[in-house]
Design an enzyme around this catalytic site. Structure first.
Site, PDB file in Angstrom:
ATOM      1  N   SER A   1       0.828  -1.210   0.000  1.00  0.00           N
ATOM      2  CA  SER A   1       0.000   0.000   0.000  1.00  0.00           C
ATOM      3  C   SER A   1       0.856   1.250   0.000  1.00  0.00           C
ATOM      4  O   SER A   1       0.373   2.328  -0.354  1.00  0.00           O
ATOM      5  CB  SER A   1      -0.869   0.062   1.252  1.00  0.00           C
TER       6      SER A   1
ATOM      7  N   HIS B   1      -1.438  -2.813  -6.999  1.00  0.00           N
ATOM      8  CA  HIS B   1      -2.144  -2.486  -5.755  1.00  0.00           C
ATOM      9  C   HIS B   1      -3.649  -2.684  -5.924  1.00  0.00           C
ATOM     10  O   HIS B   1      -4.321  -1.858  -6.531  1.00  0.00           O
ATOM     11  CB  HIS B   1      -1.804  -1.041  -5.352  1.00  0.00           C
TER      12      HIS B   1
ATOM     13  N   GLU C   1      -4.093  -0.184  -8.990  1.00  0.00           N
ATOM     14  CA  GLU C   1      -3.027   0.765  -9.337  1.00  0.00           C
ATOM     15  C   GLU C   1      -1.826  -0.055  -9.823  1.00  0.00           C
ATOM     16  O   GLU C   1      -1.351  -0.933  -9.106  1.00  0.00           O
ATOM     17  CB  GLU C   1      -2.624   1.594  -8.114  1.00  0.00           C
TER      18      GLU C   1
ATOM     19  N   ASN D   1      -4.419   6.558  -2.051  1.00  0.00           N
ATOM     20  CA  ASN D   1      -4.212   6.888  -0.636  1.00  0.00           C
ATOM     21  C   ASN D   1      -3.713   8.316  -0.466  1.00  0.00           C
ATOM     22  O   ASN D   1      -4.049   8.996   0.500  1.00  0.00           O
ATOM     23  CB  ASN D   1      -3.233   5.910   0.009  1.00  0.00           C
TER      24      ASN D   1
HETATM   25  N1  LIG Z   1      -5.948  -5.085   4.018  1.00  0.00           N
HETATM   26  C1  LIG Z   1      -6.138  -4.117   3.131  1.00  0.00           C
HETATM   27  O1  LIG Z   1      -7.180  -3.434   3.112  1.00  0.00           O
HETATM   28  C2  LIG Z   1      -5.103  -3.869   2.073  1.00  0.00           C
HETATM   29  C3  LIG Z   1      -5.478  -3.209   0.894  1.00  0.00           C
HETATM   30  C4  LIG Z   1      -4.525  -3.038  -0.115  1.00  0.00           C
HETATM   31  C5  LIG Z   1      -3.232  -3.496   0.074  1.00  0.00           C
HETATM   32  N2  LIG Z   1      -2.885  -4.113   1.256  1.00  0.00           N
HETATM   33  C6  LIG Z   1      -1.514  -4.606   1.367  1.00  0.00           C
HETATM   34  O2  LIG Z   1      -1.525  -6.015   1.172  1.00  0.00           O
HETATM   35  C7  LIG Z   1      -0.487  -6.629   1.930  1.00  0.00           C
HETATM   36  C8  LIG Z   1      -1.072  -7.712   2.806  1.00  0.00           C
HETATM   37  O3  LIG Z   1      -2.043  -7.140   3.654  1.00  0.00           O
HETATM   38  P1  LIG Z   1      -3.146  -8.045   4.379  1.00  0.00           P
HETATM   39  O4  LIG Z   1      -4.123  -7.102   4.963  1.00  0.00           O
HETATM   40  O5  LIG Z   1      -3.594  -9.128   3.465  1.00  0.00           O
HETATM   41  O6  LIG Z   1      -2.265  -8.718   5.545  1.00  0.00           O
HETATM   42  P2  LIG Z   1      -2.608 -10.019   6.402  1.00  0.00           P
HETATM   43  O7  LIG Z   1      -1.866  -9.854   7.680  1.00  0.00           O
HETATM   44  O8  LIG Z   1      -4.078 -10.265   6.425  1.00  0.00           O
HETATM   45  O9  LIG Z   1      -1.957 -11.213   5.558  1.00  0.00           O
HETATM   46  C9  LIG Z   1      -0.569 -11.368   5.387  1.00  0.00           C
HETATM   47  C10 LIG Z   1      -0.291 -12.856   5.239  1.00  0.00           C
HETATM   48  O10 LIG Z   1       1.092 -13.005   4.866  1.00  0.00           O
HETATM   49  C11 LIG Z   1       1.559 -14.172   5.517  1.00  0.00           C
HETATM   50  N3  LIG Z   1       3.031 -14.199   5.536  1.00  0.00           N
HETATM   51  C12 LIG Z   1       3.888 -13.575   6.360  1.00  0.00           C
HETATM   52  N4  LIG Z   1       5.156 -13.899   6.042  1.00  0.00           N
HETATM   53  C13 LIG Z   1       5.089 -14.751   4.990  1.00  0.00           C
HETATM   54  C14 LIG Z   1       6.062 -15.459   4.222  1.00  0.00           C
HETATM   55  N5  LIG Z   1       7.362 -15.343   4.491  1.00  0.00           N
HETATM   56  N6  LIG Z   1       5.641 -16.267   3.219  1.00  0.00           N
HETATM   57  C15 LIG Z   1       4.314 -16.401   2.960  1.00  0.00           C
HETATM   58  N7  LIG Z   1       3.353 -15.757   3.655  1.00  0.00           N
HETATM   59  C16 LIG Z   1       3.734 -14.952   4.659  1.00  0.00           C
HETATM   60  C17 LIG Z   1       0.924 -14.100   6.897  1.00  0.00           C
HETATM   61  O11 LIG Z   1       0.976 -15.362   7.551  1.00  0.00           O
HETATM   62  C18 LIG Z   1      -0.484 -13.644   6.545  1.00  0.00           C
HETATM   63  O12 LIG Z   1      -1.343 -14.744   6.308  1.00  0.00           O
HETATM   64  C19 LIG Z   1       0.196  -5.497   2.694  1.00  0.00           C
HETATM   65  O13 LIG Z   1       1.310  -5.056   1.961  1.00  0.00           O
HETATM   66  C20 LIG Z   1      -0.874  -4.404   2.729  1.00  0.00           C
HETATM   67  O14 LIG Z   1      -0.311  -3.119   2.843  1.00  0.00           O
HETATM   68  C21 LIG Z   1      -3.786  -4.334   2.234  1.00  0.00           C
END
Ligand SMILES: NC(=O)c1ccc[n+]([C@@H]2O[C@H](COP(=O)([O-])OP(=O)(O)OC[C@H]3O[C@@H](n4cnc5c(N)ncnc54)[C@H](O)[C@@H]3O)[C@@H](O)[C@H]2O)c1
Length: 406
Positions: free
Chosen positions: A119, A140, A152, A190
């Site tokens: 993000s 994104h 994005e 954002n």
């Molecule tokens: N949640 C949102 O609204 C949103 C929106 C857009 C972008 N993002 C971006 O997406 C990304 C993930 O966010 P999220 O909300 O899904 O997080 P989350 O915490 O729900 O999920 C992350 C997952 O990654 C896994 N993980 C950690 N280390 C790992 C590894 N070495 N190998 C494989 N898996 C691994 C974790 O176990 C977890 O299941 C971030 O960069 C966030 O900024 C989030």
């Protein structure tokens, strides 16, 4: 480049949704997480998304099973040797993402594109961790990815045009709306959203109106939900991280309203915490003495004679979008597409730059100058706006503004 096989690393909230979107388009996808329990959780999320389609009669149970069969849950990189595209969606930590990209660089074919769903982190810094920065790019998605159309597409300093084109075409094949965003902190959506949410918070802490009244006013303006409902849904902790990135990059115009910090200290992160600007669960709709106390303290300290208007919180978005144009982050048409598809800006107004053209750019400039005098430099009008007004490009009425109306 044809993309026959893909992988998503991280089966959390975003990773699982992204894998669902890819499988829905008919492309096989590996879904990797650190252990089987988390992989299973991700697979479960995907099944639930499909099951809702079945329940609504949009898909048969048989089709559901066929789509699900395209997703393979894994806990190792063993089956990554022939993937064409990997999207990482692990937690928002630079060192973790860099390590994952380094690992992927070793394991995947040199032709594979490595995309990040970050993000706010720098795509160039992620690319720099690999020996193939020309193949590293931001992709994104927005939450929930199975509903939100916008993606994005963010090339970093060394990302090739070919990679950008391949990822854009792939996003289109997923039936998404990709927009190209040349890298800048906060990317586009954002970066534009936070000044709006922040200004709404200033209005509340200064005592102009309460959160509910402002939410109602912005729904009447045409948004699907008001800024405080949105922030509570996004999560206060997540928004604060983005605001800090923006503050670090752009300085004082992104200074967060104090109320953000106070609510964060109280762990009122929003819906998921049971409290944010509103109360949820058993306490929904009840009196909120904790929030009243915070507001009382802030309003007592505030010397500003405050006012609320939809334009006070919308014009900072307009101004930031114009700065994005100045920096060649994206085109005016993409700004408007992004705010409608990504932020729910009223479609009837055509997007924020069409809205500015309709208001008249001279009016926008004068209002920003007035607000800057009253509330400070975060309203300082962008140079491009002044140039447009100076040139007589005043929007719809002169047939020339951010768009051409001839
Ligand atoms: N949640 C949102 O609204 C949103 C929106 C857009 C972008 N993002 C971006 O997406 C990304 C993930 O966010 P999220 O909300 O899904 O997080 P989350 O915490 O729900 O999920 C992350 C997952 O990654 C896994 N993980 C950690 N280390 C790992 C590894 N070495 N190998 C494989 N898996 C691994 C974790 O176990 C977890 O299941 C971030 O960069 C966030 O900024 C989030």
């Amino acid at each position: 480049m044809y993309i026959y096989k893909t992988a998503v690393v991280g089966a959390g909230a975003m990773g699982a949704e992204i894998a669902q979107v890819i499988s829905f388009s008919g492309v096989p996808v590996l879904l990797k997480d650190v252990d089987q329990a988390r992989v299973n959780q991700g697979l479960d999320t995907i099944r639930k998304v499909y099951q809702r389609r079945v329940d609504r009669g949009k898909m048969t149970q048989d089709e559901l099973e066929k789509k699900l069969a395209l997703v393979t849950g894994v806990t190792t990189y063993d089956s990554f040797k022939d993937v064409d595209l990997v999207i990482e969606a692990v937690p928002e930590k630079l060192s973790l993402k860099q390590q994952i990209l380094k690992d992927l660089d070793q394991i995947t074919p040199s032709s594979a594109v490595l995309a990040s769903n970050t993000s706010s982190l720098s795509i160039s810094a992620l690319g720099g961790a690999t020996a193939r920065p020309h193949k590293v790019i931001g992709m994104h998605f927005f939450y929930p990815a199975h509903i939100m159309k916008l993606v994005e597409v963010i090339p970093g300093l060394e990302t090739s045009e070919e990679t950008t084109g391949d990822v854009t075409a792939f996003a289109e094949s997923l039936r998404k709306l990709p927009i190209r965003v040349n890298e800048c902190p906060g990317f586009l959506v954002n970066r534009i959203l936070m000044p709006y949410l922040n200004e709404a918070a200033f209005c509340v802490q200064e005592g102009a109106l309460g959160p509910r009244q402002i939410d109602e006013a912005m729904v009447a303006f045409g948004f699907p939900m008001g800024p405080f409902t949105l922030v509570d849904n996004l999560g206060f902790d997540v928004c604060r991280e983005v605001v800090n990135v923006l503050l670090d990059a752009y300085g004082s115009r992104m200074r967060p309203a104090e109320i953000w910090e106070r609510l964060h200290d109280l762990k009122r992160y929003g819906v998921k915490a049971g409290a944010g600007f509103y109360l949820y669960g058993d306490r929904a709709g009840k009196d909120d003495p904790e929030l009243d106390k915070v507001l009382h303290a802030l309003r007592g300290a505030s010397k500003t004679d405050s006012e609320f208007s939809a334009n006070r919180i919308v014009l900072p978005m307009v101004n930031e979008a114009i700065r994005c144009l100045e920096e060649h982050v994206c085109t005016a048409a993409d700004v408007d597409l992004a705010v409608v598809a990504g932020l729910g800006f009223p479609q009837s107004k055509g997007g924020i730059l069409h809205y500015a053209d309709e208001l008249g750019l001279q009016v926008v400039l004068e209002e920003l100058e007035r607000l800057a005098k009253r509330y400070g430099e975060r309203f300082w009008p962008s140079p491009l706006l002044k140039r447009k007004v100076g040139a007589g490009h005043l929007g719809e009425k002169t047939k020339k503004g951010f768009f051409d109306y001839t």
